[in-house]
Design an enzyme around this catalytic site. Structure first.
Site, PDB file in Angstrom:
ATOM      1  N   ARG A 104       0.833  -1.212   0.000  1.00 34.27           N
ATOM      2  CA  ARG A 104       0.000   0.000   0.000  1.00 34.27           C
ATOM      3  C   ARG A 104       0.861   1.253   0.000  1.00 34.27           C
ATOM      4  O   ARG A 104       0.559   2.225  -0.696  1.00 34.27           O
ATOM      5  CB  ARG A 104      -0.935   0.014   1.207  1.00 34.27           C
ATOM      6  CG  ARG A 104      -1.844   1.244   1.238  1.00 34.27           C
ATOM      7  CD  ARG A 104      -2.760   1.239   2.455  1.00 34.27           C
ATOM      8  NE  ARG A 104      -3.680   2.376   2.427  1.00 34.27           N
ATOM      9  CZ  ARG A 104      -3.379   3.585   2.875  1.00 34.27           C
ATOM     10  NH1 ARG A 104      -2.181   3.828   3.383  1.00 34.27           N
ATOM     11  NH2 ARG A 104      -4.276   4.565   2.799  1.00 34.27           N
ATOM     12  N   TYR A 208       0.814 -13.760   0.010  1.00 34.71           N
ATOM     13  CA  TYR A 208       1.278 -13.545  -1.368  1.00 34.71           C
ATOM     14  C   TYR A 208       2.541 -12.674  -1.337  1.00 34.71           C
ATOM     15  O   TYR A 208       2.797 -11.970  -0.358  1.00 34.71           O
ATOM     16  CB  TYR A 208       0.186 -12.922  -2.249  1.00 34.71           C
ATOM     17  CG  TYR A 208      -0.467 -11.673  -1.709  1.00 34.71           C
ATOM     18  CD1 TYR A 208       0.128 -10.425  -1.837  1.00 34.71           C
ATOM     19  CD2 TYR A 208      -1.701 -11.745  -1.070  1.00 34.71           C
ATOM     20  CE1 TYR A 208      -0.484  -9.285  -1.353  1.00 34.71           C
ATOM     21  CE2 TYR A 208      -2.318 -10.605  -0.572  1.00 34.71           C
ATOM     22  CZ  TYR A 208      -1.708  -9.376  -0.718  1.00 34.71           C
ATOM     23  OH  TYR A 208      -2.310  -8.245  -0.228  1.00 34.71           O
ATOM     24  N   ASP A 286     -13.637   4.466   0.663  1.00 35.54           N
ATOM     25  CA  ASP A 286     -14.137   3.911   1.926  1.00 35.54           C
ATOM     26  C   ASP A 286     -15.131   4.845   2.611  1.00 35.54           C
ATOM     27  O   ASP A 286     -15.945   4.389   3.415  1.00 35.54           O
ATOM     28  CB  ASP A 286     -12.966   3.660   2.895  1.00 35.54           C
ATOM     29  CG  ASP A 286     -12.261   2.339   2.641  1.00 35.54           C
ATOM     30  OD1 ASP A 286     -12.535   1.709   1.599  1.00 35.54           O
ATOM     31  OD2 ASP A 286     -11.436   1.946   3.484  1.00 35.54           O
TER      32      ASP A 286
HETATM   33  C1  LIG Z   1      -3.205   3.741   7.252  1.00 35.51           C
HETATM   34  C2  LIG Z   1      -3.954   2.806   6.349  1.00 35.51           C
HETATM   35  C3  LIG Z   1      -3.402   1.552   6.064  1.00 35.51           C
HETATM   36  C4  LIG Z   1      -4.095   0.652   5.248  1.00 35.51           C
HETATM   37  N1  LIG Z   1      -3.523  -0.550   4.984  1.00 35.51           N
HETATM   38  C5  LIG Z   1      -4.158  -1.428   4.201  1.00 35.51           C
HETATM   39  C6  LIG Z   1      -3.561  -2.676   3.910  1.00 35.51           C
HETATM   40  O1  LIG Z   1      -2.469  -2.973   4.368  1.00 35.51           O
HETATM   41  N2  LIG Z   1      -4.236  -3.552   3.115  1.00 35.51           N
HETATM   42  C7  LIG Z   1      -5.471  -3.227   2.594  1.00 35.51           C
HETATM   43  O2  LIG Z   1      -6.034  -4.050   1.860  1.00 35.51           O
HETATM   44  N3  LIG Z   1      -6.051  -2.052   2.820  1.00 35.51           N
HETATM   45  C8  LIG Z   1      -5.425  -1.125   3.615  1.00 35.51           C
HETATM   46  N4  LIG Z   1      -6.003   0.074   3.864  1.00 35.51           N
HETATM   47  C9  LIG Z   1      -7.341   0.341   3.280  1.00 35.51           C
HETATM   48  C10 LIG Z   1      -7.303   0.695   1.851  1.00 35.51           C
HETATM   49  O3  LIG Z   1      -6.224   1.546   1.593  1.00 35.51           O
HETATM   50  C11 LIG Z   1      -8.644   1.389   1.594  1.00 35.51           C
HETATM   51  O4  LIG Z   1      -9.689   0.474   1.856  1.00 35.51           O
HETATM   52  C12 LIG Z   1      -8.848   1.755   0.162  1.00 35.51           C
HETATM   53  O5  LIG Z   1      -7.685   2.023  -0.480  1.00 35.51           O
HETATM   54  C13 LIG Z   1      -9.802   2.939   0.057  1.00 35.51           C
HETATM   55  O6  LIG Z   1      -9.037   4.091   0.221  1.00 35.51           O
HETATM   56  P1  LIG Z   1      -9.607   5.514   0.562  1.00 35.51           P
HETATM   57  O7  LIG Z   1      -8.674   6.469  -0.079  1.00 35.51           O
HETATM   58  O8  LIG Z   1     -11.050   5.637   0.247  1.00 35.51           O
HETATM   59  O9  LIG Z   1      -9.503   5.609   2.153  1.00 35.51           O
HETATM   60  P2  LIG Z   1      -8.240   5.530   3.075  1.00 35.51           P
HETATM   61  O10 LIG Z   1      -7.176   4.692   2.506  1.00 35.51           O
HETATM   62  O11 LIG Z   1      -8.753   5.187   4.430  1.00 35.51           O
HETATM   63  O12 LIG Z   1      -7.678   7.033   3.105  1.00 35.51           O
HETATM   64  C14 LIG Z   1      -8.322   8.073   3.823  1.00 35.51           C
HETATM   65  C15 LIG Z   1      -7.317   9.200   4.035  1.00 35.51           C
HETATM   66  O13 LIG Z   1      -8.008  10.302   4.621  1.00 35.51           O
HETATM   67  C16 LIG Z   1      -7.281  10.774   5.737  1.00 35.51           C
HETATM   68  N5  LIG Z   1      -8.267  11.344   6.674  1.00 35.51           N
HETATM   69  C17 LIG Z   1      -9.237  10.679   7.320  1.00 35.51           C
HETATM   70  N6  LIG Z   1      -9.969  11.523   8.079  1.00 35.51           N
HETATM   71  C18 LIG Z   1      -9.445  12.747   7.898  1.00 35.51           C
HETATM   72  C19 LIG Z   1      -9.774  14.030   8.406  1.00 35.51           C
HETATM   73  N7  LIG Z   1     -10.787  14.217   9.264  1.00 35.51           N
HETATM   74  N8  LIG Z   1      -9.033  15.099   8.021  1.00 35.51           N
HETATM   75  C20 LIG Z   1      -7.997  14.929   7.131  1.00 35.51           C
HETATM   76  N9  LIG Z   1      -7.632  13.722   6.616  1.00 35.51           N
HETATM   77  C21 LIG Z   1      -8.356  12.650   6.992  1.00 35.51           C
HETATM   78  C22 LIG Z   1      -6.568   9.539   6.264  1.00 35.51           C
HETATM   79  O14 LIG Z   1      -5.441   9.883   7.058  1.00 35.51           O
HETATM   80  C23 LIG Z   1      -6.199   8.812   4.983  1.00 35.51           C
HETATM   81  O15 LIG Z   1      -4.972   9.271   4.453  1.00 35.51           O
HETATM   82  C24 LIG Z   1      -5.365   1.004   4.692  1.00 35.51           C
HETATM   83  C25 LIG Z   1      -5.908   2.276   4.977  1.00 35.51           C
HETATM   84  C26 LIG Z   1      -5.215   3.169   5.793  1.00 35.51           C
HETATM   85  C27 LIG Z   1      -5.792   4.548   6.098  1.00 35.51           C
END
Ligand SMILES: Cc1cc2nc3c(=O)[nH]c(=O)nc-3n(C[C@H](O)[C@H](O)[C@H](O)COP(=O)(O)OP(=O)(O)OC[C@H]3O[C@@H](n4cnc5c(N)ncnc54)[C@H](O)[C@@H]3O)c2cc1C
Length: 397
Positions: A104, A208, A286
């Site tokens: 990631r 994996y 998410d």
């Molecule tokens: C730290 C972390 C590690 C992960 N590791 C894995 C993994 O190892 N394997 C896997 O399958 N999936 C992992 N995931 C989940 C996967 O990345 C997500 O399910 C998917 O990529 C959807 O991503 P997203 O961008 O919608 O949300 P997310 O990946 O959750 O990103 C949300 C971002 O918004 C930021 N954020 C949240 N709230 C606020 C706020 N109030 N103000 C400012 N910023 C904010 C967070 O810090 C984050 O950077 C992880 C997620 C995170 C946050």
């Protein structure tokens, strides 16, 4: 709608936020990403990027870099937990396109580089704690005491999304009754580019290769009644992981013996959000549809959302019309994916006669029609949002 010069604020520098920011900035928008962390950090472990996500990265001109940082997956092997005996092998060369195993942190760093190259401003240490929405303006407050306003706001702020709360009413995500340990261990020699899924009663373990096969990613899931704090960084004792999977055979004991650091992660979910937009704001990734990880689609749905949302903003006259079209297209598909992931949890964790019958059916099905099991996933993997929504000009810089 002309995006040139349009000011767009994206909340969250995760996979969905950085992807949508890059696409919009390449169309001429002035994009700012607000992120609560102090930097893009080395957090998380393995992710699987399936063909439906790969097409988005390729359309962004990142295909070669993805091939460089990812391990191209050739097969998925479903195994019985006792001796690791194979139940079914899916040949991924029959899938709609390439399939990658990736760290990631490497994916997020690649997307952050692309965003910066496109002119996106990423502002760290901006944790949004307050949000008020008007029809054509969003007012944001940060934990650090700043007051900001946005013409168009995209909430890519993950499971605990502030924007989702304002659009749908605040509700805490609920514990799914599953916990996952995550660890990476160094590979001992050459590792086949295969995702191995060891299925046992109430538990399963997936491993994996990552990073040119130098690392092995392990995710081990157990059903539990008790509640565990949600989060990505809770340390646990490797001995607890080994004890929970002590009756697993095959490669599992040797892999678990090599674990020196492990995180335990409670799996929490919201239902798919009923409302993805209002006035000048919308959510994706998410924030809109957290999923159980058992179909490996969290990151892939985030990539698809980002493309469809950016394309909708480009092709509709107002943000509101764009957001409505985006939700109409994306909500049914993401609901289907989230449901399929929940069903996988049940199928992987069967016990007693049900497990024996299900494994026998999988073996027979695989022998009679070797390409058949993967064909069932065409709806998922052959979905190409970039082909469905060609952007007007070439997106790569
Ligand atoms: C730290 C972390 C590690 C992960 N590791 C894995 C993994 O190892 N394997 C896997 O399958 N999936 C992992 N995931 C989940 C996967 O990345 C997500 O399910 C998917 O990529 C959807 O991503 P997203 O961008 O919608 O949300 P997310 O990946 O959750 O990103 C949300 C971002 O918004 C930021 N954020 C949240 N709230 C606020 C706020 N109030 N103000 C400012 N910023 C904010 C967070 O810090 C984050 O950077 C992880 C997620 C995170 C946050």
């Amino acid at each position: 709608m002309a995006l040139t010069g349009r000011k767009i604020t994206v909340l969250g520098a995760g996979i969905s936020g950085l992807t949508v920011a890059t696409i919009l900035a390449r169309r001429g928008a002035e994009v700012t990403v607000l992120e609560r962390a102090e930097a893009i950090r080395e957090v998380g472990a393995g992710l699987q990027i399936s063909p439906n996500g790969v097409t988005v990265l390729e359309a962004l001109g990142l295909g070669a870099e993805l091939a460089d940082i990812g391990v191209r997956g050739h097969e998925v092997a479903l195994r019985d937990y006792r001796q690791g005996r194979e139940v079914l092998r899916l040949d991924l060369s029959g899938a709609a396109g390439a399939y990658y195993f990736i760290h990631r942190a490497d994916l997020v760093e690649m997307l952050a580089r692309a965003a910066r190259a496109a002119g996106v401003q990423i502002r760290f240490l901006h944790e949004i704690t307050g949000l008020a929405l008007e029809q054509d303006r969003a007012h944001l407050t940060t934990a650090q005491g700043a007051h900001l306003s946005a013409e168009t706001l995209i909430g890519a702020d993950g499971l605990h999304s502030v924007v989702r709360g304002v659009l749908n009413g605040r509700a805490a995500p609920s514990f799914t009754g599953q916990v996952a340990w995550r660890a990476t261990v160094p590979a001992n020699g050459r590792v086949d580019p295969v995702a191995n899924v060891h299925m046992g009663p109430g538990r399963h373990l997936v491993h994996y290769p990552l990073r040119s096969g130098d690392l092995i990613n392990i995710v081990a899931v157990e059903e539990r009644r008790d509640w565990v704090d949600e989060g990505w960084n809770h340390d646990d004792q490797p001995a607890n992981l080994r004890a929970a999977f002590a009756d697993f055979g095959g490669e599992v004991p040797a892999l678990l013996d090599r674990v020196t650091r492990v995180n335990l992660w409670g799996l929490f979910r919201h239902p798919v959000a009923p409302h993805w937009h209002k006035g000048c704001a919308a959510i994706l990734g998410d924030a809109a549809h957290p999923t159980l990880p058992f179909l490996a689609q969290g990151a892939n749905m985030a990539l698809e959302d980002a493309w469809v949302l950016a394309a909708a903003l480009e092709s509709h006259d107002t943000p509101e019309a764009a957001f409505a079209a985006y939700q109409e297209e994306r909500r049914p598909r993401t609901m289907r994916i989230v449901d399929a992931a929940s069903r996988n949890a049940r199928n992987y964790h069967l016990s007693g006669p049900l497990r024996i019958a299900a494994h026998a059916a999988l073996r027979v099905g695989g022998a009679l029609a070797p390409g058949g099991p993967l064909k069932r996933f065409d709806w998922l993997y052959a979905h190409d949002v970039a082909a469905r929504h060609p952007l007007v000009a070439a997106p790569a810089p």
